[in-house]
Design a protein around this motif. Structure first.
Motif, PDB file in Angstrom:
ATOM      1  N   UNK A 153      22.443 -40.443 -15.138  1.00  0.00           N
ATOM      2  CA  UNK A 153      21.117 -41.099 -14.879  1.00  0.00           C
ATOM      3  C   UNK A 153      20.384 -40.881 -16.607  1.00  0.00           C
ATOM      4  N   UNK A 154      19.861 -41.968 -16.852  1.00  0.00           N
ATOM      5  CA  UNK A 154      18.858 -41.757 -18.243  1.00  0.00           C
ATOM      6  C   UNK A 154      17.584 -41.769 -18.050  1.00  0.00           C
ATOM      7  N   UNK A 155      16.828 -40.478 -18.549  1.00  0.00           N
ATOM      8  CA  UNK A 155      15.609 -40.365 -18.505  1.00  0.00           C
ATOM      9  C   UNK A 155      14.674 -40.877 -19.569  1.00  0.00           C
ATOM     10  N   UNK A 156      13.257 -41.107 -19.229  1.00  0.00           N
ATOM     11  CA  UNK A 156      12.341 -41.274 -19.977  1.00  0.00           C
ATOM     12  C   UNK A 156      10.990 -40.518 -19.696  1.00  0.00           C
ATOM     13  N   UNK A 157      10.901 -39.421 -20.446  1.00  0.00           N
ATOM     14  CA  UNK A 157       9.846 -38.741 -20.168  1.00  0.00           C
ATOM     15  C   UNK A 157       8.600 -38.967 -20.721  1.00  0.00           C
ATOM     16  N   UNK A 158       8.479 -40.130 -21.498  1.00  0.00           N
ATOM     17  CA  UNK A 158       7.330 -40.537 -22.177  1.00  0.00           C
ATOM     18  C   UNK A 158       6.512 -41.381 -21.419  1.00  0.00           C
ATOM     19  N   UNK A 159       5.210 -41.845 -21.998  1.00  0.00           N
ATOM     20  CA  UNK A 159       4.418 -42.625 -21.330  1.00  0.00           C
ATOM     21  C   UNK A 159       4.529 -43.808 -21.453  1.00  0.00           C
ATOM     22  N   UNK A 160       5.530 -44.401 -21.957  1.00  0.00           N
ATOM     23  CA  UNK A 160       5.936 -45.648 -22.122  1.00  0.00           C
ATOM     24  C   UNK A 160       7.372 -46.004 -21.908  1.00  0.00           C
ATOM     25  N   UNK A 161       7.172 -47.354 -21.613  1.00  0.00           N
ATOM     26  CA  UNK A 161       8.828 -47.946 -21.179  1.00  0.00           C
ATOM     27  C   UNK A 161       9.463 -47.944 -22.573  1.00  0.00           C
ATOM     28  N   UNK A 162      10.907 -47.730 -22.379  1.00  0.00           N
ATOM     29  CA  UNK A 162      11.562 -47.811 -23.436  1.00  0.00           C
ATOM     30  C   UNK A 162      13.117 -48.243 -23.150  1.00  0.00           C
ATOM     31  N   UNK A 163      13.624 -48.719 -24.212  1.00  0.00           N
ATOM     32  CA  UNK A 163      15.009 -49.036 -23.973  1.00  0.00           C
ATOM     33  C   UNK A 163      16.070 -48.262 -24.673  1.00  0.00           C
ATOM     34  N   UNK A 164      17.192 -48.061 -23.839  1.00  0.00           N
ATOM     35  CA  UNK A 164      18.422 -47.459 -24.387  1.00  0.00           C
ATOM     36  C   UNK A 164      19.529 -47.910 -24.344  1.00  0.00           C
ATOM     37  N   UNK A 165      20.428 -47.916 -25.288  1.00  0.00           N
ATOM     38  CA  UNK A 165      21.839 -47.892 -25.289  1.00  0.00           C
ATOM     39  C   UNK A 165      22.908 -47.018 -24.912  1.00  0.00           C
ATOM     40  N   UNK A 166      23.564 -47.037 -23.737  1.00  0.00           N
ATOM     41  CA  UNK A 166      24.548 -45.933 -23.315  1.00  0.00           C
ATOM     42  C   UNK A 166      25.555 -46.526 -23.647  1.00  0.00           C
ATOM     43  N   UNK A 167      26.501 -45.448 -24.396  1.00  0.00           N
ATOM     44  CA  UNK A 167      27.897 -45.895 -24.700  1.00  0.00           C
ATOM     45  C   UNK A 167      28.944 -44.985 -23.983  1.00  0.00           C
ATOM     46  N   UNK A 168      30.230 -45.771 -23.710  1.00  0.00           N
ATOM     47  CA  UNK A 168      31.016 -44.924 -22.929  1.00  0.00           C
ATOM     48  C   UNK A 168      32.346 -44.836 -23.744  1.00  0.00           C
ATOM     49  N   UNK A 169      32.887 -43.557 -24.227  1.00  0.00           N
ATOM     50  CA  UNK A 169      33.934 -43.481 -24.942  1.00  0.00           C
ATOM     51  C   UNK A 169      34.959 -42.743 -24.158  1.00  0.00           C
ATOM     52  N   UNK A 170      36.316 -42.719 -24.906  1.00  0.00           N
ATOM     53  CA  UNK A 170      37.498 -42.030 -24.492  1.00  0.00           C
ATOM     54  C   UNK A 170      37.973 -41.176 -25.748  1.00  0.00           C
ATOM     55  N   UNK A 171      38.193 -39.929 -25.479  1.00  0.00           N
ATOM     56  CA  UNK A 171      38.736 -39.267 -26.568  1.00  0.00           C
ATOM     57  C   UNK A 171      40.129 -38.346 -26.214  1.00  0.00           C
ATOM     58  N   UNK A 172      41.521 -38.852 -26.671  1.00  0.00           N
ATOM     59  CA  UNK A 172      42.845 -38.293 -26.434  1.00  0.00           C
ATOM     60  C   UNK A 172      42.702 -36.709 -26.563  1.00  0.00           C
ATOM     61  N   UNK A 173      43.111 -35.974 -25.662  1.00  0.00           N
ATOM     62  CA  UNK A 173      42.880 -34.713 -25.738  1.00  0.00           C
ATOM     63  C   UNK A 173      44.349 -33.875 -25.923  1.00  0.00           C
ATOM     64  N   UNK A 174      45.278 -34.750 -25.851  1.00  0.00           N
ATOM     65  CA  UNK A 174      46.651 -34.119 -26.179  1.00  0.00           C
ATOM     66  C   UNK A 174      47.335 -35.232 -27.281  1.00  0.00           C
ATOM     67  N   UNK A 175      48.255 -34.837 -27.859  1.00  0.00           N
ATOM     68  CA  UNK A 175      49.021 -35.131 -28.980  1.00  0.00           C
ATOM     69  C   UNK A 175      50.104 -36.090 -28.524  1.00  0.00           C
ATOM     70  N   UNK A 176      50.514 -37.318 -28.290  1.00  0.00           N
ATOM     71  CA  UNK A 176      51.355 -38.111 -27.762  1.00  0.00           C
ATOM     72  C   UNK A 176      52.114 -38.769 -28.761  1.00  0.00           C
ATOM     73  N   UNK A 177      53.020 -39.571 -28.325  1.00  0.00           N
ATOM     74  CA  UNK A 177      53.872 -40.346 -29.194  1.00  0.00           C
ATOM     75  C   UNK A 177      53.005 -41.375 -29.907  1.00  0.00           C
ATOM     76  N   UNK A 178      52.036 -41.889 -29.354  1.00  0.00           N
ATOM     77  CA  UNK A 178      51.612 -43.069 -29.808  1.00  0.00           C
ATOM     78  C   UNK A 178      50.336 -42.768 -31.028  1.00  0.00           C
ATOM     79  N   UNK A 179      50.076 -43.658 -31.810  1.00  0.00           N
ATOM     80  CA  UNK A 179      48.842 -43.448 -32.646  1.00  0.00           C
ATOM     81  C   UNK A 179      47.637 -43.775 -31.819  1.00  0.00           C
ATOM     82  N   UNK A 180      46.592 -42.548 -31.939  1.00  0.00           N
ATOM     83  CA  UNK A 180      45.556 -42.975 -31.254  1.00  0.00           C
ATOM     84  C   UNK A 180      44.268 -42.637 -31.969  1.00  0.00           C
ATOM     85  N   UNK A 181      43.208 -43.567 -31.984  1.00  0.00           N
ATOM     86  CA  UNK A 181      42.064 -43.103 -32.707  1.00  0.00           C
ATOM     87  C   UNK A 181      41.264 -41.978 -32.110  1.00  0.00           C
TER      88      UNK A 181
END
Length: 227
Positions: free
Chosen positions: A1-29
């Motif tokens: 959930x995204x919370x807004x504690x202020x007294x005004x309405x607000x807009x937020x951009x929520x981003x979803x990322x993936x990050x490799x945790x293991x070194x594989x054969x393929x090149x990964x950002x």
């Protein structure tokens, strides 16, 4: 959930990322943007943000087979306002039967970037691209080619529009992203393939920058690439 504690309405951009945790054969950002949503949150309230994660979201390009594959391994799913502001992390295990051959000997600089970023050697890129790079004329002026940078094509009106849209989508105009924006300006059009869009987008950007609007879009739709 995204919370807004202020007294005004607000807009937020929520981003979803993936990050490799293991070194594989393929090149990964280091981190890949999977999806994002812009939500409006009423004052002193919260909004639930849902994302659908697909198997194909973890595809990576395998130059040895010239195809997109999913490599098995541990991946961190991250949520935040940007790649520098991650607030939620969940580790998952990807199960896949795809086999990817290591390209470390052919493309060492892609697997081992320096502190200044990737060293774009032609032989490394040719291994990723799958064929030799044609020697071309000065890319800083028309006709532009795949070695032209986003800064080069910004000399044209359409080039400035392309750069503006790309910079806005990648949040390069936000405070603290000055170095990222400078790096992006010097990125060759041929490097668009590293974003997962495919080389046909590099050709499309080149053709548009050269003013070949109709023929460029036609070639893009038909998958025709002309050096």
């Amino acid at each position: 959930r995204v919370f807004n504690a202020s007294s005004y309405s607000a807009k937020k951009v929520v981003e979803l990322y993936s990050e490799p945790l293991e070194e594989g054969n393929a090149f990964k950002p280091k981190r890949v943007l999977i999806a994002f949503k812009k939500v409006e949150i009423p004052a002193k309230s919260s909004v639930k943000v849902d994302f659908d994660i697909r198997f194909d979201d973890f595809r990576i390009y395998d130059p040895s087979s010239s195809s997109w594959k999913v490599e098995a391994g541990k991946v961190a799913i991250e949520v935040g306002e940007s790649c520098q502001e991650i607030v939620l992390v969940k580790e998952i295990q990807i199960v896949s039967d795809d086999v990817i051959q290591s390209q470390r000997l052919k493309m060492p600089t892609y697997y081992s970037p320096t502190k200044d970023g990737f060293l774009q050697f032609d032989n490394d890129f040719e291994a990723l691209y799958g064929r030799p790079i044609a020697m071309e004329r000065d890319p800083k002026s028309k006709p532009y080619n795949l070695n032209s940078t986003f800064s080069d094509i910004s000399r044209t009106w359409i080039g400035r529009q392309i750069f503006s849209v790309a910079a806005k989508k990648a949040h390069l105009n936000d405070p603290g992203h000055e170095s990222d924006k400078a790096f992006f300006e010097q990125t060759p059009l041929r490097n668009v393939i590293m974003s997962g869009l495919g080389i046909k987008y590099s050709y499309l950007l080149r053709d548009l920058a050269n003013g070949h609007f109709v023929s460029g879009i036609f070639a893009f739709l038909l998958g025709i690439h002309q050096d």
